[in-house]
Design an enzyme around this catalytic site. Structure first.
Site, PDB file in Angstrom:
ATOM      1  N   LYS A 154     -17.611  29.854  38.463  1.00 25.79           N
ATOM      2  CA  LYS A 154     -18.393  29.069  37.553  1.00 25.79           C
ATOM      3  C   LYS A 154     -18.370  28.234  36.518  1.00 25.79           C
ATOM      4  O   LYS A 154     -19.244  27.268  36.137  1.00 25.79           O
ATOM      5  CB  LYS A 154     -19.488  30.397  37.290  1.00 25.79           C
ATOM      6  CG  LYS A 154     -19.369  31.311  35.699  1.00 25.79           C
ATOM      7  CD  LYS A 154     -19.202  30.719  35.235  1.00 25.79           C
ATOM      8  CE  LYS A 154     -18.011  31.453  33.322  1.00 25.79           C
ATOM      9  NZ  LYS A 154     -18.235  31.093  31.964  1.00 25.79           N
TER      10      LYS A 154
ATOM     11  N   THR B 168     -23.548  28.435  31.524  1.00 20.96           N
ATOM     12  CA  THR B 168     -21.858  27.408  30.885  1.00 20.96           C
ATOM     13  C   THR B 168     -22.438  26.859  31.256  1.00 20.96           C
ATOM     14  O   THR B 168     -21.347  25.473  30.677  1.00 20.96           O
ATOM     15  CB  THR B 168     -20.703  28.134  31.882  1.00 20.96           C
ATOM     16  OG1 THR B 168     -20.928  29.622  32.112  1.00 20.96           O
ATOM     17  CG2 THR B 168     -19.576  27.861  31.194  1.00 20.96           C
TER      18      THR B 168
END
Length: 327
Positions: free
Chosen positions: A192, A249
């Protein structure tokens, strides 16, 4: 896990301090934040804050601070909260000080650059005889330390252990979900970061929100393929440590990986000392994907851009000209 309830958090940065704070907020908790330098420990004791890491945030009165590694001897849970590339050296440095029966929890999101190994594998190697777990998921240090609602995952090889750790480390505003998929949780956390850099590149280059949405969705497909090929569970990618962490994020400017990508998208090169976890993970994942024969075009493009082998416009052209296939 030993019956000892003492928790020691190694690493007095923002995330380590936040995890120590939330654990210490529990009733009758015995938690120590272990810093590298006595000056840092003394400053935290004196002010009740870690101002450099979490400015303006007061820490629980019951939280202990130390730079003395002897505090590890009677700990039941030891959290490793340092960058992924420092894990092996930290295990060798602190290993002899950690008491038998302590459970080790890695709280970093990355892969070792030289070997491509997940961090639990490194800790299994360096600290034999200890149970090793991983804590990951969507949570910024400042949010956790402020007591804002946060949910993350803790994965161990045994569900009973994962549940014990979740109970020991959770708090009124910090909820841990137990899992047994150490591989899936770790790879989700590492990849990620790569995709967050990609989303930052899109933002920095002014390519629009539709491009960001495409990257998130197609990036999840890459994650799933990679996790399954490495022995993890593809379903884990759709949970907190994959999709949940990616959404956070890839959309919040609190994310260092997103900001790093924005700079790349604006053609602003970072110095080597400014590299983020996703920069290391991109090169490792791209290399491993090639070895395993896994199709990961977004990850490969990010790695090439970071290495200076590809510019953003060429990367975009290559991605958009790939053969059209079924989703």
């Amino acid at each position: 896990m030993s019956g000892n309830s003492k928790i020691v958090v190694i690493g007095a940065g923002a995330f380590g301090t936040a995890l120590a704070a939330v654990a210490a907020a529990r009733a009758n908790a015995d938690v120590t934040l272990l810093a590298r330098r006595e000056e840092k420990a003394e400053e935290c004791r004196r002010t009740g804050r870690n101002e450099a890491a979490l400015p303006g945030i007061s820490l629980p009165a019951g939280l202990e601070f130390s730079a003395d590694t002897t505090v590890l001897a009677d700990a039941g849970i030891v959290l490793f909260v340092m960058p992924s590339q420092e894990h092996r050296a930290a295990a060798r440095s602190y290993g002899a000080c950690i008491g038998a029966g302590a459970t080790i929890v890695t709280c970093a999101k990355g892969l070792e650059q030289s070997t491509g190994q997940p961090l639990t594998d490194i800790l299994d190697e360096e600290l034999p005889g200890h149970n090793v777990a991983v804590l990951s998921g969507p949570g910024f240090a400042a949010d956790i330390a402020k007591g804002l609602p946060t949910a993350m995952v803790i994965a161990a090889s045994d569900m009973a252990l994962a549940k014990e750790l979740a109970a020991a480390l959770s708090g009124p505003t910090f909820r841990l979900y137990p899992s047994t998929d150490r591989i899936g949780v770790q790879l989700g956390g590492a990849l990620k970061n790569v995709l967050a850099i990609a989303c930052g590149i899109v933002e920095g280059a002014g390519l629009g929100d539709s491009a960001r949405a495409a990257l998130i969705s197609r990036g999840l497909a890459e994650m799933s393929r990679f996790v399954a090929a490495r022995g993890g569970e593809a379903d884990t990618v759709r949970g907190l440590s994959g999709l949940g962490d990616l959404v956070l994020t890839a959309t919040s400017h609190q994310s260092r990986n997103l900001r790093f990508g924005i700079a790349l998208g604006r053609d602003e090169r970072a110095s080597g000392g400014d590299l983020v976890e996703g920069a290391f993970a991109a090169s490792v994942a791209a290399r491993l994907a090639g070895d395993l024969g896994i199709d990961m075009p977004i990850t490969e493009a990010v790695a090439a851009i970071i290495d200076g082998k590809l510019d953003v416009s060429t990367a975009l052209e290559r991605l958009m000209s790939r053969p059209i296939t079924q989703e």
